[in-house]
Scaffold this motif. Structure first.
Motif, PDB file in Angstrom:
ATOM      1  N   GLU B  20      72.918  21.967  38.189  1.00 10.83           N
ATOM      2  CA  GLU B  20      74.050  22.278  37.315  1.00 10.83           C
ATOM      3  C   GLU B  20      74.440  23.752  37.463  1.00 10.83           C
ATOM      4  O   GLU B  20      75.631  24.101  37.500  1.00 10.83           O
ATOM      5  N   LEU B  24      78.065  25.278  38.525  1.00  3.14           N
ATOM      6  CA  LEU B  24      78.697  26.241  37.632  1.00  3.14           C
ATOM      7  C   LEU B  24      79.026  27.533  38.368  1.00  3.14           C
ATOM      8  O   LEU B  24      80.112  28.104  38.202  1.00  3.14           O
ATOM      9  N   TYR B 106      71.098  28.088  27.269  1.00  4.70           N
ATOM     10  CA  TYR B 106      72.314  28.901  27.339  1.00  4.70           C
ATOM     11  C   TYR B 106      73.515  27.965  27.497  1.00  4.70           C
ATOM     12  O   TYR B 106      73.351  26.771  27.778  1.00  4.70           O
ATOM     13  N   SER B 107      74.694  28.499  27.296  1.00  5.85           N
ATOM     14  CA  SER B 107      75.900  27.698  27.536  1.00  5.85           C
ATOM     15  C   SER B 107      76.514  28.149  28.856  1.00  5.85           C
ATOM     16  O   SER B 107      76.200  29.219  29.367  1.00  5.85           O
ATOM     17  N   GLU B 108      77.383  27.320  29.387  1.00  9.03           N
ATOM     18  CA  GLU B 108      78.063  27.669  30.637  1.00  9.03           C
ATOM     19  C   GLU B 108      78.786  29.003  30.498  1.00  9.03           C
ATOM     20  O   GLU B 108      78.807  29.804  31.419  1.00  9.03           O
ATOM     21  N   ARG B 109      79.367  29.197  29.305  1.00  4.05           N
ATOM     22  CA  ARG B 109      80.137  30.409  29.068  1.00  4.05           C
ATOM     23  C   ARG B 109      79.307  31.668  29.291  1.00  4.05           C
ATOM     24  O   ARG B 109      79.772  32.649  29.860  1.00  4.05           O
ATOM     25  N   VAL B 110      78.039  31.619  28.832  1.00  2.00           N
ATOM     26  CA  VAL B 110      77.171  32.802  28.952  1.00  2.00           C
ATOM     27  C   VAL B 110      76.899  33.114  30.418  1.00  2.00           C
ATOM     28  O   VAL B 110      76.941  34.280  30.842  1.00  2.00           O
TER      29      VAL B 110
END
Lengths: 387, 145
Positions: B20, B24, B106-110
């Motif tokens: 993932e 990303l 964590y999130s993708e945004r981070v």
């Protein structure tokens, strides 16, 4: 008292009947006393005993004639403290009185603790003419003291052992908590990755939307677990820390030019058991507003507030969008069902107001201990609250 | 996207997380150059592939060796190390030479924000504010750049 020269006849025999002089009376009194007493004569070689009363004989087991003429040291034995003896010798050498506890020995060899008071007796010229010793058998006291001391030591050791055991148990608990915490976080990352991977590969756009929204829900839970156990009190969860993180994640998904988002959450430690359902609840309500309140290019505002009122938490999600949709067959109805289930699980109440324009979801949740049990979770799927 | 594409090495023993991350990173306009699940692989790949950034988990397939990996990798010129870990407490106070920590989950945004920040740094521009979700190392210990 000085003229106590009577001990010559030492043997605790009956007092002479003739002429009761003061000296004789004193001598009789000393002989009759229950307190063991001896007198020594420093004028003679080796400071021998010149008088011993019957009480002394009873305590030591010696006959008077066996002790008269001898130095007191015959009372000492293998376990007599040399330092104590040295103190006595010192006092005698300086002609000073002394009180000392000595381990002495009876004639039959049995030891006894002797609390001795030794007093030099001076004549008119100030010369020490004799030493007068009062004895006291304090064996019982000493034994009790020693028993007490042993008991104290034992207790101290016991307490220390228990402390060590408790500390070690605590260390194990802490290590276990960290280990489990680490695994939960890691697994949430794995689950999130799985769903996102599937979303990337899904051909169908609707399917991607569904998977993305599931990933977002998992993300809300992930945020909870990232923040759990960061307070000193691991049983509490700081709602504001969550809201701050949540607001950033939510804000990243909306166009700030079109929709303004404000989040006002009091610093509030809620029970850790409430954290996950509360976070999901906040997420569903907020996402619902973001997705459905502003169709097309509609602009507007969303405000999320949470505050404590007594022993209850009041959570409000407000928007000035289009209001409640009429069509119940909304594909996102799952979100509403979730909200209903979560509110029930948290034993709270939910009121959704159509403000025309706008919507306000008003949630009241009890914060009391034990009020957030998970036992009631989702037993009635699909039967959301009336809204 | 500020700055050029970064070459990113992923040091992670969970296959799904690594996969993932690759997607990303690509999506964010950077280049995932490899995935290492063990410390020796990580060190070999860093040597062979010369990445700009390494995302390093603390727990790898051969144990809690991520700290040693960070120590080794952050010594390479031009390589910036970021921990991605669910066990930030395992990271030593000096961050073992790493520039920062991204806490799992964590999130993708981070991840996107962290890479954008590092791309800005590599570009030579003045670093912007630390991206949210990344704990930066104490200044004196900051490696990379």
């Amino acid at each position: 008292m000085i003229g106590l020269d009577a001990p010559r006849q030492a043997e605790a025999g009956p007092a002479q009947a003739t002429g009761l002089s003061n000296e004789t009376r004193f001598a009789d009194a000393f002989r009759a006393s229950e307190t063991p007493m001896i007198m020594t004569d420093p004028g003679r070689p080796d400071n021998p005993i010149v008088f011993a009363n019957p009480a002394f004989c009873r305590v030591t087991g010696y006959e008077a004639h066996e002790v008269i003429g001898r130095n007191c040291r015959f009372l000492q034995g293998p376990d007599t403290d040399p330092a104590a003896i040295a103190r006595v010798r010192e006092a005698v050498a300086h002609g000073e009185p002394i009180q000392v506890d000595l381990l002495n020995y009876r004639k039959d060899g049995r030891p006894f603790w002797n609390a001795m008071s030794l007093t030099p007796v001076r004549d008119e010229r100030g010369t020490v003419s004799s030493y007068f010793a009062l004895l006291s058998d304090v064996t019982g006291t000493r034994q009790a003291e020693r028993a007490l001391m042993r008991e104290k030591e034992f207790l101290a050791q016991d307490v220390e052992a228990r402390n060590r055991a408790l500390q070690s148990a605590l260390d194990q608990q802490t290590a276990l908590l960290h280990e489990v915490d680490h695994r939960v976080k890691n697994n949430l990352q794995v689950i999130s990755s799985l769903v996102l991977l599937k979303a990337r590969r899904a051909q169908d756009a609707a399917c991607r939307v569904v998977l993305r929204s599931m990933a977002d829900r998992i993300g809300a839970l992930a945020t909870v677990h990232r923040l759990l156990y960061t307070l000193d009190d691991v049983s509490r969860f700081d709602l504001r820390d969550f809201a701050d993180d949540f607001a950033i994640e939510l804000g990243a998904g909306i166009d700030p030019e079109r929709i303004s988002l404000t989040v006002e959450v009091e610093a509030l430690a809620v029970p850790a058991s409430m954290a996950a359902p509360l976070a999901l609840l906040m997420h569903e309500l907020a996402v619902n507003a973001v997705r459905h309140a502003f169709p097309g290019d509609r602009r507007g505002r969303i405000a999320i507030t949470a505050r404590r009122e007594g022993d209850r938490l009041v959570l409000e999600v407000w928007d000035d969008g289009i209001g409640l949709p009429d069509a119940p067959a909304n594909p996102e109805a799952f979100g509403r069902d979730l909200v209903g289930m979560l509110v029930r699980q948290l034993r709270g109440s939910l009121v959704v107001e159509d403000l025309a324009p706008g919507t306000r979801a008003h949630v009241v949740l009890p914060l009391g201990s034990g009020s957030s049990g998970s036992g009631s979770s989702g037993s009635g799927p699909g039967s959301g609250p009336g809204r | 996207m500020s700055g050029p594409a970064l070459r990113v090495l992923i040091v992670e023993d969970e296959a799904f997380i690594a996969l993932e991350l690759e997607c990303l990173i690509e999506e964010a306009g950077h280049v995932p150059v490899g995935v290492a699940a063990r410390s020796d692989e990580a060190i070999a790949l860093a040597r062979d592939l010369a990445p700009d950034v390494a995302l390093v988990d603390v727990h790898l397939a051969d144990g809690p060796t991520g700290v040693a990996v960070a120590q080794d990798l952050s010594g390479r010129p031009g390589l910036t190390v970021l921990f991605t870990t669910a066990n930030a407490k395992r990271v030593p106070l000096d961050f073992a030479g790493a520039a920062g920590i991204i806490s799992k989950p964590y999130s993708e945004r981070v991840i996107r924000a962290a890479l954008a920040y590092l791309a800005g740094c590599h570009h030579g521009g003045a670093p912007t504010d630390a991206p949210d979700g990344v704990v930066l190392a104490p200044l004196a210990d900051r490696g990379g750049d």
